[in-house]
Motif scaffolding. Sequence first.
Motif, short mmCIF file in Angstrom:
data_model
loop_
_atom_site.label_atom_id
_atom_site.label_comp_id
_atom_site.label_asym_id
_atom_site.label_seq_id
_atom_site.Cartn_x
_atom_site.Cartn_y
_atom_site.Cartn_z
N TYR A 87 41.62 25.46 51.67
CA TYR A 87 40.29 25.37 52.12
C TYR A 87 40.16 25.35 51.16
O TYR A 87 40.24 25.75 48.57
CB TYR A 87 39.75 27.53 51.48
CG TYR A 87 38.41 27.84 51.59
CD1 TYR A 87 37.59 27.45 53.88
CD2 TYR A 87 37.81 28.50 50.52
CE1 TYR A 87 36.75 27.81 52.88
CE2 TYR A 87 36.50 28.05 50.87
CZ TYR A 87 35.52 28.04 52.44
OH TYR A 87 34.21 27.54 52.28
N LEU A 88 38.83 24.19 50.77
CA LEU A 88 38.60 23.26 49.46
C LEU A 88 37.80 24.05 48.76
O LEU A 88 37.73 24.02 47.80
CB LEU A 88 37.89 22.04 50.66
CG LEU A 88 38.03 20.73 49.39
CD1 LEU A 88 39.05 20.19 48.31
CD2 LEU A 88 37.08 19.80 49.94
N LYS A 89 37.10 24.97 49.33
CA LYS A 89 35.80 24.98 48.77
C LYS A 89 36.18 26.88 47.77
O LYS A 89 35.29 26.89 46.71
CB LYS A 89 34.48 25.39 48.83
CG LYS A 89 34.32 23.94 49.87
CD LYS A 89 33.04 24.33 50.35
CE LYS A 89 32.47 25.15 51.52
NZ LYS A 89 31.52 25.73 51.89
N GLY A 90 37.41 26.75 47.43
CA GLY A 90 37.28 28.52 46.95
C GLY A 90 38.32 28.26 45.92
O GLY A 90 39.50 27.57 45.85
N ILE A 91 37.90 29.24 45.25
CA ILE A 91 39.38 29.76 44.34
C ILE A 91 38.82 30.45 43.38
O ILE A 91 37.64 31.49 43.21
CB ILE A 91 38.53 28.24 42.80
CG1 ILE A 91 39.41 28.26 42.09
CG2 ILE A 91 37.15 28.56 42.01
CD1 ILE A 91 39.49 27.25 41.17
N PHE A 92 40.07 30.95 42.86
CA PHE A 92 40.14 32.30 42.34
C PHE A 92 40.03 32.33 41.62
O PHE A 92 41.00 31.69 40.59
CB PHE A 92 41.40 33.00 42.96
CG PHE A 92 41.53 33.40 44.29
CD1 PHE A 92 40.67 34.92 45.37
CD2 PHE A 92 42.09 32.44 45.47
CE1 PHE A 92 41.11 34.87 46.68
CE2 PHE A 92 42.04 32.68 46.47
CZ PHE A 92 41.52 33.98 47.24
N SER A 93 39.67 33.03 40.28
CA SER A 93 39.59 33.89 38.76
C SER A 93 39.86 35.00 38.55
O SER A 93 39.45 35.42 39.52
CB SER A 93 38.42 33.16 38.56
OG SER A 93 37.15 34.03 38.62
N ALA A 94 40.33 35.64 37.01
CA ALA A 94 40.63 36.69 37.22
C ALA A 94 40.22 35.87 35.32
O ALA A 94 40.23 35.93 34.24
CB ALA A 94 42.19 37.04 36.97
N SER A 95 39.62 38.12 34.47
CA SER A 95 39.61 37.86 33.35
C SER A 95 40.36 38.69 32.78
O SER A 95 41.10 39.52 33.57
CB SER A 95 38.03 37.88 33.36
OG SER A 95 37.97 39.41 34.14
N MET A 96 40.07 39.28 31.40
CA MET A 96 40.81 40.14 30.62
C MET A 96 40.81 41.47 30.72
O MET A 96 41.11 42.39 30.13
CB MET A 96 40.34 39.90 29.36
CG MET A 96 41.33 38.49 28.75
SD MET A 96 43.01 38.12 28.96
CE MET A 96 43.55 38.94 27.62
N ASP A 97 39.61 42.17 31.39
CA ASP A 97 39.17 43.31 32.12
C ASP A 97 39.76 43.71 33.98
O ASP A 97 39.32 44.65 33.61
CB ASP A 97 37.56 43.15 32.17
CG ASP A 97 37.04 42.51 32.61
OD1 ASP A 97 37.61 41.59 33.82
OD2 ASP A 97 35.77 42.41 32.83
N GLY A 98 40.83 42.75 34.03
CA GLY A 98 41.27 43.37 35.44
C GLY A 98 40.58 43.40 36.41
O GLY A 98 40.89 43.01 37.56
N ASP A 99 38.88 41.92 36.70
CA ASP A 99 38.59 41.88 37.55
C ASP A 99 38.63 40.36 37.87
O ASP A 99 38.90 39.33 37.29
CB ASP A 99 36.75 41.30 37.16
CG ASP A 99 36.17 41.59 37.93
OD1 ASP A 99 36.09 41.30 39.30
OD2 ASP A 99 34.75 40.50 37.72
N ILE A 100 38.55 40.33 39.79
CA ILE A 100 39.44 39.16 40.18
C ILE A 100 38.01 38.71 40.88
O ILE A 100 37.76 39.75 41.67
CB ILE A 100 40.48 39.33 41.18
CG1 ILE A 100 41.58 40.06 39.70
CG2 ILE A 100 40.95 38.19 42.00
CD1 ILE A 100 42.79 40.40 40.56
N ARG A 101 37.78 37.16 40.90
CA ARG A 101 37.13 37.27 41.70
C ARG A 101 37.54 36.08 42.88
O ARG A 101 38.33 34.62 42.38
CB ARG A 101 35.50 36.55 41.10
CG ARG A 101 35.04 37.74 40.50
CD ARG A 101 34.12 37.79 39.59
NE ARG A 101 33.02 38.55 38.65
CZ ARG A 101 31.57 39.32 39.05
NH1 ARG A 101 31.27 38.26 40.64
NH2 ARG A 101 31.47 40.07 38.41
N LEU A 102 36.65 36.12 43.80
CA LEU A 102 36.62 34.89 45.08
C LEU A 102 35.59 33.42 44.69
O LEU A 102 34.42 34.42 45.12
CB LEU A 102 37.27 35.13 46.22
CG LEU A 102 37.36 33.59 46.97
CD1 LEU A 102 38.20 33.03 46.99
CD2 LEU A 102 37.66 34.27 48.44
#
Length: 480
Positions: free
Chosen positions: A78-93
């Motif tokens: 999926y070209l437009k999708g990217i996942f990110s994660a932070s130091m507080d445990g939050d994961i987002r698409l």
Amino acid sequence: MRIKTISRSVDEFTRERSQDLQRVFHNFDPSLRPMEKAVEYQRALTAAKLEKIFARPFVGAMDGHRDGISCMAKNPNYLKGIFSASMDGDIRLWDIATRRTVCQFPGHQGAVRGLTVSTDGNVLVSCGTDCNVRLWSVPRPSLEDSDLSSEKSTEVVHCLFFLITLYSLVLLFILITSFFLSQPSAVYTCKNALLAVDHQFEGDLFATAGAQLDIWNHNRSQPVQSFTSGSHSVISVRFNPGEPDILATSSGDNHISIYDIRMSSAARKILMRTKTNSIAWNPMEPMNFTAANEDGNCYSFDGRKNEEAKCVHKDHVSAVMDIDFSPTGREFVTGSYDRSVRIFPYNGGHSREIYHTKRMQRVFCVKYSSDATYVISGSDDTNLRLWKAKASEQLGVILPREQKKHEYNEAVKNRYKHLPEIKRIVRHRHLPKPIYKAKAESRAMNDAKRRKDERRKAHSAPGTVVTESHRTRRIIKEVE
């Protein structure tokens, strides 16, 4: 008596519409164009100046995290999708096109240190300092939501009430689906904190890095294979894109190790003078990899010949935290502790581009988009930033005439890039004051060291002082 006449067909010069361009025929005889090189040089100079004028690399920021960004992952399908994660445990698409959060994956109780996506794009693997490996199902309906909404907007004039009802049903379905899909499909517990994870390019295996290197299968709750690296933790791990059974790791004892999971120990090790924070394989030349080092340099190696680096990429003034190759394999992007993002050619010693903002803090992760058009950076200020891979590139639909003009400007600029004035304009980059001062200080220290070595060599017996090349200076030894 013979008379020469000029005959022109009316059809060749008559425009079909008033908006069409008037056809002009050129005679490219060099004798008729004595100033051709001077004209081309002026055009190259103008093209170089216009490139600087239209250099606007920053596209936008994606905010939503409440802590520093620790890692990112691309969805290969999926070209437009990217996942990110932070130091507080939050994961987002994220949807890069709209720069909005599509879905969240709650569950980790500590910092998320590693993210990776399976080859088919259906499974997201995350790991962190809470000693857990979590497998998530990627929600496909929410990925298609932005495209679906754009398609609906064109039909809303004709069937307004029907589309409102349909849209509400789709949103309800997405909410219900994302609620169930935000729960992990599997949770595996380890004994120690995990620092990195990477998935095989072809297969169902993935590797986690921590106190030891573990190889996992999607369907098994225990590692299928483990490798120990001594008393220090494994910092990063990357699978080879060409050979699915080969992976490279870096550890806290300054080692870069190449493993073959069909063997019981490391196939080859490189001992560096400083720690390596991240590794990236060249997707077009899978035998080559580049290591982002703590000394501010990146070192490119040939996996078959590791006693010296193929190229040393140096421009950062602080530790390089992350590295990622372009899908073309011709460039790679780095993020550094000096609050800057740089783009290097794969075989060049210096960066061709540097990106920075006043608000951007230490950069912990960087990624190239799957089409090599954009660069995404995640920093300590809780923001993801979207940059253009080419700072002056024109976004949107480009007419054929505009495309030809861009190609011509690039051609004449490359033809005269060795001349002083054009070379000065093309190479110039504005640097933040801390980086500028740090580079000046580093340059003075290197010059002093070079003069000292030259004097020691001049006042010593011939052959007693051996000058090491920069490619081998930071490598202590290779262990097979």
